[in-house]
Scaffold this active site. Structure first.
Site, PDB file in Angstrom:
ATOM      1  N   GLY A 277      -4.861  13.519 -11.045  1.00 47.74           N
ATOM      2  CA  GLY A 277      -5.471  13.756  -9.734  1.00 47.74           C
ATOM      3  C   GLY A 277      -4.405  14.255  -8.779  1.00 47.74           C
ATOM      4  O   GLY A 277      -4.316  15.443  -8.454  1.00 47.74           O
ATOM      5  N   ARG A 278      -3.527  13.333  -8.410  1.00 49.91           N
ATOM      6  CA  ARG A 278      -2.493  13.618  -7.418  1.00 49.91           C
ATOM      7  C   ARG A 278      -1.624  14.825  -7.783  1.00 49.91           C
ATOM      8  O   ARG A 278      -1.288  15.632  -6.934  1.00 49.91           O
ATOM      9  CB  ARG A 278      -1.595  12.375  -7.287  1.00 49.91           C
ATOM     10  CG  ARG A 278      -0.597  12.432  -6.157  1.00 49.91           C
ATOM     11  CD  ARG A 278       0.399  11.272  -6.264  1.00 49.91           C
ATOM     12  NE  ARG A 278      -0.193  10.005  -6.575  1.00 49.91           N
ATOM     13  CZ  ARG A 278      -0.543   9.090  -5.673  1.00 49.91           C
ATOM     14  NH1 ARG A 278      -0.331   9.291  -4.400  1.00 49.91           N
ATOM     15  NH2 ARG A 278      -1.093   7.948  -6.051  1.00 49.91           N
ATOM     16  N   ARG A 332      -3.086   6.345   3.696  1.00 49.96           N
ATOM     17  CA  ARG A 332      -2.007   6.003   2.762  1.00 49.96           C
ATOM     18  C   ARG A 332      -0.803   5.310   3.404  1.00 49.96           C
ATOM     19  O   ARG A 332      -0.308   4.323   2.855  1.00 49.96           O
ATOM     20  CB  ARG A 332      -1.564   7.235   1.957  1.00 49.96           C
ATOM     21  CG  ARG A 332      -2.715   7.891   1.181  1.00 49.96           C
ATOM     22  CD  ARG A 332      -2.242   8.923   0.162  1.00 49.96           C
ATOM     23  NE  ARG A 332      -1.536   8.282  -0.922  1.00 49.96           N
ATOM     24  CZ  ARG A 332      -0.236   8.251  -1.042  1.00 49.96           C
ATOM     25  NH1 ARG A 332       0.527   8.884  -0.168  1.00 49.96           N
ATOM     26  NH2 ARG A 332       0.322   7.607  -2.025  1.00 49.96           N
ATOM     27  N   TYR A 336      -0.311   1.692   1.828  1.00 47.51           N
ATOM     28  CA  TYR A 336       0.748   1.574   0.807  1.00 47.51           C
ATOM     29  C   TYR A 336       2.138   1.779   1.388  1.00 47.51           C
ATOM     30  O   TYR A 336       3.100   1.925   0.633  1.00 47.51           O
ATOM     31  CB  TYR A 336       0.579   2.639  -0.286  1.00 47.51           C
ATOM     32  CG  TYR A 336      -0.821   2.846  -0.796  1.00 47.51           C
ATOM     33  CD1 TYR A 336      -1.459   1.873  -1.554  1.00 47.51           C
ATOM     34  CD2 TYR A 336      -1.506   4.025  -0.538  1.00 47.51           C
ATOM     35  CE1 TYR A 336      -2.748   2.083  -2.036  1.00 47.51           C
ATOM     36  CE2 TYR A 336      -2.782   4.246  -1.013  1.00 47.51           C
ATOM     37  CZ  TYR A 336      -3.397   3.264  -1.763  1.00 47.51           C
ATOM     38  OH  TYR A 336      -4.657   3.479  -2.243  1.00 47.51           O
ATOM     39  N   CYS A 361      -7.238   1.562  17.109  1.00 47.54           N
ATOM     40  CA  CYS A 361      -6.817   0.297  17.714  1.00 47.54           C
ATOM     41  C   CYS A 361      -6.352  -0.705  16.667  1.00 47.54           C
ATOM     42  O   CYS A 361      -7.014  -1.709  16.400  1.00 47.54           O
ATOM     43  CB  CYS A 361      -7.942  -0.263  18.557  1.00 47.54           C
ATOM     44  SG  CYS A 361      -8.313   0.874  19.876  1.00 47.54           S
ATOM     45  N   GLU A 362      -5.247  -0.408  16.052  1.00 48.82           N
ATOM     46  CA  GLU A 362      -4.615  -1.273  15.048  1.00 48.82           C
ATOM     47  C   GLU A 362      -3.133  -0.940  15.075  1.00 48.82           C
ATOM     48  O   GLU A 362      -2.770   0.248  15.098  1.00 48.82           O
ATOM     49  CB  GLU A 362      -5.094  -0.921  13.624  1.00 48.82           C
ATOM     50  CG  GLU A 362      -6.552  -1.065  13.375  1.00 48.82           C
ATOM     51  CD  GLU A 362      -6.901  -2.255  12.484  1.00 48.82           C
ATOM     52  OE1 GLU A 362      -5.987  -2.995  12.054  1.00 48.82           O
ATOM     53  OE2 GLU A 362      -8.095  -2.413  12.241  1.00 48.82           O
ATOM     54  N   TYR A 390      -6.048  11.802  -2.111  1.00 50.18           N
ATOM     55  CA  TYR A 390      -6.332  10.505  -1.486  1.00 50.18           C
ATOM     56  C   TYR A 390      -6.187  10.569   0.029  1.00 50.18           C
ATOM     57  O   TYR A 390      -5.786   9.601   0.665  1.00 50.18           O
ATOM     58  CB  TYR A 390      -5.453   9.403  -2.092  1.00 50.18           C
ATOM     59  CG  TYR A 390      -5.522   9.373  -3.604  1.00 50.18           C
ATOM     60  CD1 TYR A 390      -6.681   8.960  -4.244  1.00 50.18           C
ATOM     61  CD2 TYR A 390      -4.458   9.810  -4.393  1.00 50.18           C
ATOM     62  CE1 TYR A 390      -6.769   8.968  -5.632  1.00 50.18           C
ATOM     63  CE2 TYR A 390      -4.543   9.825  -5.778  1.00 50.18           C
ATOM     64  CZ  TYR A 390      -5.693   9.401  -6.392  1.00 50.18           C
ATOM     65  OH  TYR A 390      -5.794   9.405  -7.764  1.00 50.18           O
TER      66      TYR A 390
HETATM   67  N1  LLP Z   1      -7.610   8.082 -14.210  1.00 53.63           N
HETATM   68  C1  LLP Z   1      -8.028   6.879 -13.766  1.00 53.63           C
HETATM   69  C2  LLP Z   1      -8.816   6.046 -14.656  1.00 53.63           C
HETATM   70  C3  LLP Z   1      -7.656   6.450 -12.474  1.00 53.63           C
HETATM   71  O1  LLP Z   1      -8.057   5.268 -12.047  1.00 53.63           O
HETATM   72  C4  LLP Z   1      -6.877   7.289 -11.647  1.00 53.63           C
HETATM   73  C5  LLP Z   1      -6.471   6.881 -10.294  1.00 53.63           C
HETATM   74  C6  LLP Z   1      -6.500   8.550 -12.142  1.00 53.63           C
HETATM   75  C7  LLP Z   1      -6.890   8.903 -13.427  1.00 53.63           C
HETATM   76  C8  LLP Z   1      -5.716   9.547 -11.344  1.00 53.63           C
HETATM   77  O2  LLP Z   1      -4.434   9.126 -11.062  1.00 53.63           O
HETATM   78  P1  LLP Z   1      -3.395  10.140 -10.387  1.00 53.63           P
HETATM   79  O3  LLP Z   1      -3.125  11.230 -11.376  1.00 53.63           O
HETATM   80  O4  LLP Z   1      -4.015  10.665  -9.150  1.00 53.63           O
HETATM   81  O5  LLP Z   1      -2.220   9.303 -10.114  1.00 53.63           O
HETATM   82  N2  LLP Z   1      -5.297   5.832  -3.438  1.00 53.63           N
HETATM   83  C9  LLP Z   1      -4.023   5.729  -4.114  1.00 53.63           C
HETATM   84  C10 LLP Z   1      -4.120   6.153  -5.559  1.00 53.63           C
HETATM   85  C11 LLP Z   1      -5.159   5.401  -6.355  1.00 53.63           C
HETATM   86  C12 LLP Z   1      -5.281   5.880  -7.784  1.00 53.63           C
HETATM   87  C13 LLP Z   1      -6.440   5.254  -8.474  1.00 53.63           C
HETATM   88  N3  LLP Z   1      -6.683   5.714  -9.797  1.00 53.63           N
HETATM   89  C14 LLP Z   1      -2.988   6.523  -3.342  1.00 53.63           C
HETATM   90  O6  LLP Z   1      -3.328   7.117  -2.316  1.00 53.63           O
HETATM   91  O7  LLP Z   1      -1.826   6.541  -3.729  1.00 53.63           O
END
Ligand code: LLP
Length: 431
Positions: A277-278, A332, A336, A361-362, A390
């Protein structure tokens, strides 16, 4: 990526070749901006990293689920990794074919399971025996067979933020590697179930690749053990999690990442798949906000032309740079303590210091804390880098703030609005 994408031309900030100032003038702030070229570039690089071993990319929709972004990703031949019925709906709207969609997550509802089976997705990832039985029961009631893949929790440490670490035994995700063989035996005995593969996802923003290798080795051992029971598995899903550079972290090159996985997996008859994803969208997007007010030391300096005071001087008030984006737009940093690099427009010397905060307001509503800052003036743009993943997907209407507009810079340089800024009427729809 981040570094090359930003440039100042005659003091004015450009990102991916587009004038940020013009985008802000045309579409208003706060504003998410994405780049098609950057997204395609990341996909091409990830794909070629696996070379002849090939691995299917199932983009993790939760990172950025804008329909136009999904269309780009689908057009580039990727599938999708989803975690809700809503994400399935989005994928279908964006034209993804069901056979390229996989469904993860520990808590799929009966309605979501039914929707997925009915749509004919590639497989549902199973995260508990109870869920497996529920899927089997629903499939049988529907007179269908559900393809499943068990998500193993390999109990490896991805060395990332605890909230986004998912492959340790204290995390709620997956099935303990000790129980994997028995759950496949259960799966094989259920009439509505067809096991097709195995998978893991150990966490997100991972920059130390050794955990992928360790998890890969465990997964392959398990695939062999399951196959020894006469249950054939065709694919291995190695999850997402590849980290990117937000500051000066050394983000692993896709080639290194692929090498670790290929080396640990072997088994040429096992189809590899992964769900980034990221690493596809993170550095393919920014959040543009406008500085509303300065408050504290530098506001005083600005007013009097006095010499610079720093927040580390106990007697000087701290400087707050207050912008029009808030934690509801980009959560984020609050959640985090995540780092997002801040650029100014126009270009300013890096002689400021303090907190970049929003209007919510936080006290947790901040984007940067005690950081060297461009010497912003009210009315400048404050641009948050690496906000493509995200960012909007975690945005909310907290404080009854309409969510920002989203703009996409097409590969030919044209900018296009891909989601309208929400209105006050949008805020009360359904109440
Ligand atoms: N596959 C599964 C089963 C997942 O749960 C996730 C992310 C991904 C793939 C994708 O991961 P990536 O390649 O994006 O690292 N909100 C958080 C990140 C939460 C990720 C949750 N799962 C942030 O902003 O850092």
């Amino acid at each position: 990526m981040k570094i090359e994408s930003f440039a100042y031309k005659n003091g004015s900030l450009e990102w991916q070749g587009a004038s940020v100032r013009q985008l802000a003038a045309e579409y208003g702030t706060p504003l998410y901006v994405y780049s098609e070229a950057a997204i395609l570039d990341r996909i091409a690089r990830l794909r070629s990293a696996f070379g002849s071993r090939r691995a299917g990319i199932y983009y993790s929709v939760k990172a950025n689920s804008n329909l136009s972004v999904l269309r780009i990703i689908s057009g580039a031949g990727c599938g999708a990794d989803i975690v809700s019925g809503g994400e399935l709906f989005r994928c279908l709207k964006a034209g993804l074919t069901p056979e390229k969609i996989v469904f993860s997550g520990v808590g799929k509802s009966a309605d979501e399971i039914r929707y997925a089976i009915n749509t004919g997705i590639l497989f549902l990832s199973v995260e508990s025996p109870a869920e497996l039985e529920a899927i089997g029961k629903i499939a049988q009631e529907m007179g269908k067979t559900a393809r499943i893949s068990v998500r193993v929790n390999p109990d490896v440490d991805p060395k990332t933020h605890p909230y986004i670490s998912t492959g340790l035994k204290e995390n709620k995700f997956g099935i303990s590697h000790r129980e994997v063989v028995s759950i496949y035996k259960l799966a094989a005995s259920l009439p509505g179930i067809q096991p097709t593969g195995l998978g893991f996802h150990i966490g997100s923003q991972i920059t130390d690749l050794s955990a992928f290798k360790e998890a890969g080795q465990i997964a392959v051992r398990l695939v062999n053990a399951v196959r020894a029971e006469g249950i054939n598995l065709h694919h291995l899903d190695v999850g997402g999690g590849l980290g990117i550079s937000y500051l000066d972290e050394k983000a692993p090159a896709p080639e290194e990442y692929a090498r670790q996985i290929i080396d640990s997996v072997g088994l040429p008859d096992l189809e590899l798949m992964f769900d980034p994803g990221r690493s596809i969208v993170g550095n393919s997007g920014i959040l543009v906000s406008r500085l509303l007010y300065l408050k504290g030391a530098e506001a005083a300096r600005d007013a009097k032309g006095a010499s610079i005071q720093r927040a580390d001087d106990a007697n000087s008030p701290k400087t707050f740079y207050i912008c029009d984006a808030g934690m509801n737009d980009l959560l984020r940093p609050s959640l985090y303590d995540a780092y997002h690099h801040v650029y100014s427009d126009p270009e300013r010397p890096l002689s400021g210091f303090g907190d970049l905060v929003g209007p919510v307001c936080e006290s947790g509503d901040f984007f940067a804390k005690d950081r060297a800052m461009p010497a912003f003036k009210a009315g400048d743009l404050a641009v948050l880098a690496s906000a493509g993943a995200y960012g909007f997907t975690m945005a909310s209407n907290y404080n009854s703030r309409p969510r920002p507009a989203e703009v996409l810079i097409r590969s030919d340089g044209r900018a296009e609005i891909v989601r309208k800024r929400e209105s006050f009427e949008d805020l009360i729809r359904g109440e």
